[in-house]
Design an enzyme around this catalytic site. Structure first.
Site, mmCIF file in Angstrom:
data_model
loop_
_atom_site.group_PDB
_atom_site.id
_atom_site.type_symbol
_atom_site.label_atom_id
_atom_site.label_comp_id
_atom_site.label_asym_id
_atom_site.label_seq_id
_atom_site.Cartn_x
_atom_site.Cartn_y
_atom_site.Cartn_z
ATOM 1 N N CYS A 58 -2.367 4.102 10.832
ATOM 2 C CA CYS A 58 -2.331 5.383 11.547
ATOM 3 C C CYS A 58 -3.657 5.592 12.260
ATOM 4 O O CYS A 58 -4.320 6.604 12.096
ATOM 5 C CB CYS A 58 -2.026 6.524 10.588
ATOM 6 S SG CYS A 58 -3.181 6.643 9.213
ATOM 7 N N CYS B 292 0.891 -1.176 0.000
ATOM 8 C CA CYS B 292 0.000 0.000 0.000
ATOM 9 C C CYS B 292 0.919 1.213 0.000
ATOM 10 O O CYS B 292 1.084 1.887 1.011
ATOM 11 C CB CYS B 292 -0.898 0.000 1.223
ATOM 12 S SG CYS B 292 -1.868 -1.509 1.403
ATOM 13 N N ASP C 186 1.153 -1.146 4.996
ATOM 14 C CA ASP C 186 0.812 0.137 5.636
ATOM 15 C C ASP C 186 -0.642 0.404 5.243
ATOM 16 O O ASP C 186 -0.921 1.189 4.354
ATOM 17 C CB ASP C 186 1.767 1.224 5.124
ATOM 18 C CG ASP C 186 1.593 2.543 5.854
ATOM 19 O OD1 ASP C 186 1.349 2.515 7.073
ATOM 20 O OD2 ASP C 186 1.694 3.596 5.203
ATOM 21 N N LYS D 292 6.839 5.995 2.661
ATOM 22 C CA LYS D 292 7.593 4.908 3.299
ATOM 23 C C LYS D 292 8.429 4.150 2.275
ATOM 24 O O LYS D 292 9.557 3.753 2.567
ATOM 25 C CB LYS D 292 6.652 3.981 4.061
ATOM 26 C CG LYS D 292 5.959 4.716 5.196
ATOM 27 C CD LYS D 292 5.245 3.813 6.145
ATOM 28 C CE LYS D 292 4.442 4.645 7.146
ATOM 29 N NZ LYS D 292 3.305 5.368 6.510
#
Ligand SMILES: C[S@@+](CC[C@H](N)C(=O)[O-])C[C@H]1O[C@@H](n2cnc3c(N)ncnc32)[C@H](O)[C@@H]1O
Length: 365
Positions: A306, A188, A253, A194
């Site tokens: 997150c 992702c 992620d 990242k």
């Protein structure tokens, strides 16, 4: 400019987009740009609280330009502590001519009257369900502190290569532990924060995302940073285009409810719905199933989100333990992360970062 922008947000536009557009077309000085941003973001975040402050003194329904002027005035009076005469006169000026008397009268009363908040959700200006969810999942004290923190302007952090990336995201990259020459997948990957961070280790990064527009943004970033070891593809992470059992590390992620980064998108709290959470959990599981297939013997899987909900963190951990019992947990990072199931949780107030959760597992050799 703030009043116009807020009217568009009220109409459904995204605060980030509206502010970027308005500032892009303006020739305001740096200080004024910051002030417009603060007014629009702040009034958007604190909309519920501002509405409570003014509705005490309003009896009839209001048209949007008048309502927005009142919210904007209340934000300056209560949250920016702007002196009353300045906040009231500046706000009256932007109100529609027909309602200037009303805006003036209401804001004067807002400035003078003491406030008795009816509940935490109104005081902190979140929808009830977000407050209830975080109180249930984190306990009242941690939930309140997290919600308070996400009413503040996020701190800026810049990587050594100049890319702006929150420190919590940088810690997730560190937790992947990529090494030179390794093959690392990021399922992702857009907009590439990242993935480009992982490439700095010297690993080859197999980065993919389902969203073509966001992947294009990632491609631009990768090019700008000259991160030539990032291979980018548009692909659904549930069916990744990489060879099974061929990767040393896989990062998921995952798309999530984002309840740890509500300070970054001022209107996100008003858009999210409780029914998003179970839908996202299902997607997170499917992405993890696919990620497990990619792990070479001895390879590491990292799951990050997150958000702070138990369903998307502890729930996923519990599900992984039963669906993939042969994956062994790796030690979670230390403080300011705290132990959370077999993984770790970073509360936004812990070190003034984004809220984040992380879980690391290893496939046996
Ligand atoms: C948290 S963001 C990733 C942020 C990125 N890792 C970074 O650091 O810049 C989640 C991403 O998941 C993507 N996504 C959603 N559903 C997906 C799917 N089925 N397969 C792959 N990616 C998906 C979204 O497009 C979004 O870009």
């Amino acid at each position: 400019m703030a009043h116009q922008a807020l009217l568009r947000v009220e109409d459904g536009a995204r605060a980030n987009d509206v502010v970027a557009e308005a500032l892009g077309a303006s020739r305001l000085a740096e200080r004024d740009r910051a002030f417009v941003t603060e007014l629009v973001y702040g009034t958007t975040r604190m909309r519920r609280a501002c509405h409570f402050l003014v509705e005490r003194f309003v009896v009839r329904p209001l048209d949007p330009p008048t309502l927005v002027a009142l919210h904007l005035g209340a934000y300056q009076l209560h949250f920016l502590r702007t002196p009353a005469h300045a906040a009231v006169s500046a706000t009256v000026e932007v109100a529609p001519r027909r309602s200037r008397g009303l805006v003036n009268a209401v804001l004067r009363r807002v400035a003078a009257a003491p406030v008795a908040w009816p509940d935490e959700a109104t005081r902190l200006s979140y929808p009830d369900w977000i407050v209830e969810r975080l109180v249930a999942d984190l306990g009242a004290a941690d939930a309140s502190a997290a919600l308070e923190h996400m009413n503040l302007t996020p701190s800026a952090a810049i990587r050594d290569d100049g890319y702006p990336q929150g420190v919590a995201s940088q810690w997730v990259v560190d937790a992947v532990g990529a090494r030179p020459g390794e093959r690392v997948a990021d399922l992702c990957a857009a907009p590439g924060g990242k993935a480009s961070g992982l490439a700095r280790s010297g690993a080859t990064v197999y980065a993919s995302d389902v969203d073509p527009a966001r992947t294009t943004t990632a491609a631009r970033l990768v090019r700008a940073l000259e991160a030539t070891s990032v291979l980018l593809a548009v692909a659904d992470g549930r069916r990744p285009p990489w060879r099974p059992a061929s990767l040393a590390r896989v990062l998921v992620d995952a798309p999530c409810s984002g309840l740890g980064v509500l300070h970054r998108r001022p209107d996100a709290r008003w858009r999210r719905r409780p029914e998003d959470v179970p839908r996202l959990v299902e997607l997170q599981r499917q992405l993890l199933d696919a990620a497990v297939m990619l792990l070479a013997p001895g390879a590491t899987l990292v799951y990050s989100v997150c958000t702070l909900t138990a369903e998307e963190t502890l729930g996923i951990d519990g599900w992984l333990a039963s669906a993939h019992p042969r994956l062994a947990a790796l030690p979670p990072p230390g403080p300011p992360w705290r132990l959370h199931g077999r993984g770790a949780l970073l509360l936004p107030q812990g070190a003034g970062t984004d809220g984040m959760a992380l879980l690391r597992l290893r496939r046996a050799r």
